[in-house]
Motif scaffolding. Structure first.
Motif, PDB file in Angstrom:
ATOM      1  N   GLU A 147      41.396  31.732  29.752  1.00 33.37           N
ATOM      2  CA  GLU A 147      41.933  31.757  31.109  1.00 33.37           C
ATOM      3  C   GLU A 147      43.446  31.916  31.123  1.00 33.37           C
ATOM      4  O   GLU A 147      43.988  32.567  32.011  1.00 33.37           O
ATOM      5  CB  GLU A 147      41.524  30.496  31.878  1.00 33.37           C
ATOM      6  N   SER A 148      44.134  31.383  30.107  1.00 32.53           N
ATOM      7  CA  SER A 148      45.593  31.508  30.077  1.00 32.53           C
ATOM      8  C   SER A 148      46.015  32.978  29.943  1.00 32.53           C
ATOM      9  O   SER A 148      47.018  33.400  30.528  1.00 32.53           O
ATOM     10  CB  SER A 148      46.183  30.680  28.933  1.00 32.53           C
ATOM     11  N   ILE A 149      45.256  33.743  29.185  1.00 31.75           N
ATOM     12  CA  ILE A 149      45.544  35.175  29.042  1.00 31.75           C
ATOM     13  C   ILE A 149      45.315  35.888  30.363  1.00 31.75           C
ATOM     14  O   ILE A 149      46.144  36.681  30.815  1.00 31.75           O
ATOM     15  CB  ILE A 149      44.683  35.792  27.923  1.00 31.75           C
ATOM     16  N   LEU A 150      44.189  35.600  30.990  1.00 33.42           N
ATOM     17  CA  LEU A 150      43.878  36.226  32.284  1.00 33.42           C
ATOM     18  C   LEU A 150      44.913  35.844  33.337  1.00 33.42           C
ATOM     19  O   LEU A 150      45.347  36.702  34.114  1.00 33.42           O
ATOM     20  CB  LEU A 150      42.471  35.840  32.732  1.00 33.42           C
ATOM     21  N   ALA A 151      45.324  34.584  33.356  1.00 32.42           N
ATOM     22  CA  ALA A 151      46.317  34.131  34.332  1.00 32.42           C
ATOM     23  C   ALA A 151      47.638  34.861  34.117  1.00 32.42           C
ATOM     24  O   ALA A 151      48.300  35.262  35.085  1.00 32.42           O
ATOM     25  CB  ALA A 151      46.513  32.622  34.226  1.00 32.42           C
TER      26      ALA A 151
END
Length: 164
Positions: A147-151
């Motif tokens: 999720e950190s990459i997507l965010a």
């Protein structure tokens, strides 16, 4: 180095609806369509255009510097034929004025370089930047990326302002 553009696949189809349905079942999303003539589908950064009017399948390279592509490829492959054609939109029923050139790879496959002012302008480059980010987000999300990459990618997407 000049930006030579982004490639997509263009397929000649006999039955646009059947082909469109096939690629949608294969996981691609319909992005745009001219009913009975053309459908553009994609997933992530991949695009395929299904076209009823093509003479043959080809790779379409959009949004780059067509004369630079011609010069670069001609330097490496002096026997390449053809010259870039600077055109007005009406000549090819295009969206805008541009430049195109068809090359043949060593196996005879057609590679069509085509760019218009809507793609090479600052607004066009900003739009393409957002498309690349959208594609990366779509593909990474489907792969259950962190999720950190997507965010981070979503934040970059939001920060890419449309200069129009």
């Amino acid at each position: 180095m000049s930006y030579l553009g982004w490639p997509s696949l263009c397929l000649r189809v006999a039955d646009l609806e059947a082909s469109k349905r096939f690629y949608q079942e294969a996981g691609l999303t319909l992005l745009s369509e001219i009913p009975g003539t053309r459908a553009l589908l994609g997933f992530g950064g991949f695009r395929v255009a299904l076209m009823t009017f093509l003479d043959e399948n080809l790779i379409n390279v959009r949004g780059g510097d067509v004369p630079a592509a011609n010069a670069r490829l001609r330097s490496a492959f002096p026997a390449l034929e053809g010259e870039p054609d600077f055109y007005e939109a009406a000549k090819y029923d295009a969206d805008a004025d541009g430049c195109c050139w068809t090359a043949r790879d060593p196996d005879g496959n057609a590679v069509f370089f085509d760019s218009n002012v809507d793609e090479t302008s600052p607004a066009g480059r900003a739009r393409r930047t957002r498309e690349i980010l959208d594609g990366a987000i779509e593909e990474l999300a489907a792969m259950d990326a962190e999720e950190s990459i997507l965010a981070g990618l979503r934040a970059l997407r939001e920060a890419s302002a449309d200069p129009r």
